[in-house]
Design a protein around this motif. Structure first.
Motif, PDB file in Angstrom:
ATOM      1  N   PRO A 165     -40.870 -12.239  -0.968  1.00 49.17           N
ATOM      2  CA  PRO A 165     -40.166 -12.569  -2.204  1.00 49.17           C
ATOM      3  C   PRO A 165     -38.649 -12.397  -2.152  1.00 49.17           C
ATOM      4  O   PRO A 165     -37.956 -12.878  -3.041  1.00 49.17           O
ATOM      5  CB  PRO A 165     -40.787 -11.612  -3.232  1.00 49.17           C
ATOM      6  N   ASP A 166     -38.122 -11.732  -1.153  1.00 45.01           N
ATOM      7  CA  ASP A 166     -36.678 -11.527  -1.095  1.00 45.01           C
ATOM      8  C   ASP A 166     -35.990 -12.410  -0.070  1.00 45.01           C
ATOM      9  O   ASP A 166     -34.829 -12.180   0.263  1.00 45.01           O
ATOM     10  CB  ASP A 166     -36.371 -10.054  -0.795  1.00 45.01           C
ATOM     11  N   GLY A 174     -28.639 -17.719  -5.721  1.00 48.14           N
ATOM     12  CA  GLY A 174     -27.188 -17.741  -5.615  1.00 48.14           C
ATOM     13  C   GLY A 174     -26.570 -18.700  -6.609  1.00 48.14           C
ATOM     14  O   GLY A 174     -27.263 -19.318  -7.424  1.00 48.14           O
ATOM     15  N   PRO A 175     -25.251 -18.861  -6.540  1.00 50.94           N
ATOM     16  CA  PRO A 175     -24.550 -19.670  -7.535  1.00 50.94           C
ATOM     17  C   PRO A 175     -24.951 -21.145  -7.519  1.00 50.94           C
ATOM     18  O   PRO A 175     -24.901 -21.805  -8.535  1.00 50.94           O
ATOM     19  CB  PRO A 175     -23.071 -19.487  -7.188  1.00 50.94           C
ATOM     20  N   ASP A 176     -25.352 -21.671  -6.378  1.00 50.53           N
ATOM     21  CA  ASP A 176     -25.776 -23.071  -6.282  1.00 50.53           C
ATOM     22  C   ASP A 176     -27.283 -23.195  -6.134  1.00 50.53           C
ATOM     23  O   ASP A 176     -27.785 -24.169  -5.573  1.00 50.53           O
ATOM     24  CB  ASP A 176     -25.100 -23.747  -5.086  1.00 50.53           C
ATOM     25  N   SER A 177     -28.031 -22.228  -6.647  1.00 46.81           N
ATOM     26  CA  SER A 177     -29.478 -22.184  -6.410  1.00 46.81           C
ATOM     27  C   SER A 177     -30.197 -23.431  -6.897  1.00 46.81           C
ATOM     28  O   SER A 177     -31.126 -23.899  -6.231  1.00 46.81           O
ATOM     29  CB  SER A 177     -30.096 -20.934  -7.032  1.00 46.81           C
ATOM     30  N   SER A 178     -29.777 -23.996  -8.013  1.00 50.69           N
ATOM     31  CA  SER A 178     -30.441 -25.190  -8.522  1.00 50.69           C
ATOM     32  C   SER A 178     -30.248 -26.361  -7.563  1.00 50.69           C
ATOM     33  O   SER A 178     -31.187 -27.112  -7.283  1.00 50.69           O
ATOM     34  CB  SER A 178     -29.904 -25.541  -9.908  1.00 50.69           C
ATOM     35  N   ASP A 212     -36.871 -19.693 -12.976  1.00 47.66           N
ATOM     36  CA  ASP A 212     -37.346 -18.355 -12.632  1.00 47.66           C
ATOM     37  C   ASP A 212     -36.740 -17.412 -13.662  1.00 47.66           C
ATOM     38  O   ASP A 212     -35.603 -17.618 -14.091  1.00 47.66           O
ATOM     39  CB  ASP A 212     -36.886 -17.970 -11.222  1.00 47.66           C
ATOM     40  N   PRO A 213     -37.465 -16.388 -14.081  1.00 47.20           N
ATOM     41  CA  PRO A 213     -36.895 -15.470 -15.073  1.00 47.20           C
ATOM     42  C   PRO A 213     -35.702 -14.678 -14.544  1.00 47.20           C
ATOM     43  O   PRO A 213     -34.901 -14.184 -15.330  1.00 47.20           O
ATOM     44  CB  PRO A 213     -38.058 -14.544 -15.437  1.00 47.20           C
ATOM     45  N   SER A 214     -35.580 -14.564 -13.236  1.00 47.72           N
ATOM     46  CA  SER A 214     -34.447 -13.824 -12.672  1.00 47.72           C
ATOM     47  C   SER A 214     -33.211 -14.713 -12.639  1.00 47.72           C
ATOM     48  O   SER A 214     -33.279 -15.843 -12.158  1.00 47.72           O
ATOM     49  CB  SER A 214     -34.766 -13.361 -11.249  1.00 47.72           C
ATOM     50  N   PRO A 215     -32.084 -14.214 -13.109  1.00 46.02           N
ATOM     51  CA  PRO A 215     -30.864 -15.026 -13.065  1.00 46.02           C
ATOM     52  C   PRO A 215     -30.468 -15.341 -11.622  1.00 46.02           C
ATOM     53  O   PRO A 215     -30.628 -14.518 -10.723  1.00 46.02           O
ATOM     54  CB  PRO A 215     -29.805 -14.132 -13.713  1.00 46.02           C
ATOM     55  N   GLY A 216     -29.978 -16.556 -11.414  1.00 51.07           N
ATOM     56  CA  GLY A 216     -29.493 -16.948 -10.090  1.00 51.07           C
ATOM     57  C   GLY A 216     -30.577 -17.374  -9.123  1.00 51.07           C
ATOM     58  O   GLY A 216     -30.297 -17.614  -7.952  1.00 51.07           O
TER      59      GLY A 216
END
Length: 139
Positions: free
Chosen positions: A41-42, A77-81, A119-123
């Motif tokens: 998961p990480d 990260g900042p460009d994750s999408s 995802d519920p986690s930001p980023g």
């Protein structure tokens, strides 16, 4: 070999052998991040494969059915999408040719598409893709 296990192995091998996929997931601390299951998961970016679903066919003249694959493309990260979307696109391109399964004839292959699920986690971004194979036993 069982089409479910064989399909999962063939799918992982195809993704690991596709330059567009490994260009995105190839430089993680765990190597090329294509995993059967989600035990990492990480690790980002990564592709995880659920065990394929086997829907037995109705034909009485041999074993047949449909394998349904669910693939998850993850990025952080900042460009994750953007990265997760690019990874989902690379997965789709990797599946332009049907998977080959020993002892099984693939009569049709279809990529149903990809969709962002967030995802519920930001980023963190997560895309889900679905791929289907109709197969008949040859041996």
């Amino acid at each position: 070999m069982n089409p479910v296990r064989q399909g999962q192995v063939a799918m992982a091998d195809r993704l690991l052998d596709t330059a567009a996929v490994t260009a995105i997931v190839g430089n993680t601390t765990d190597g090329r991040a294509v995993f059967a299951g989600d035990g990492f998961p990480d690790v980002y970016p990564r592709v995880t494969l659920d065990a394929p679903q086997w829907i037995k066919g109705l034909a009485s003249c041999g074993r047949s059915g449909e394998l349904i694959f669910t693939l998850h493309s993850w990025a952080q990260g900042p460009d994750s999408s953007l990265v997760a979307g690019d990874l989902a696109d690379a997965v789709e391109l990797a599946l332009d040719e049907p998977l080959a399964l020993a002892g099984w004839r693939v009569s049709s292959a279809r990529f149903d598409g990809s969709r962002p699920v967030g995802d519920p986690s930001p980023g963190i971004e997560h895309f889900v893709s679905t791929y289907r194979l109709s197969v008949q036993r040859t041996a």
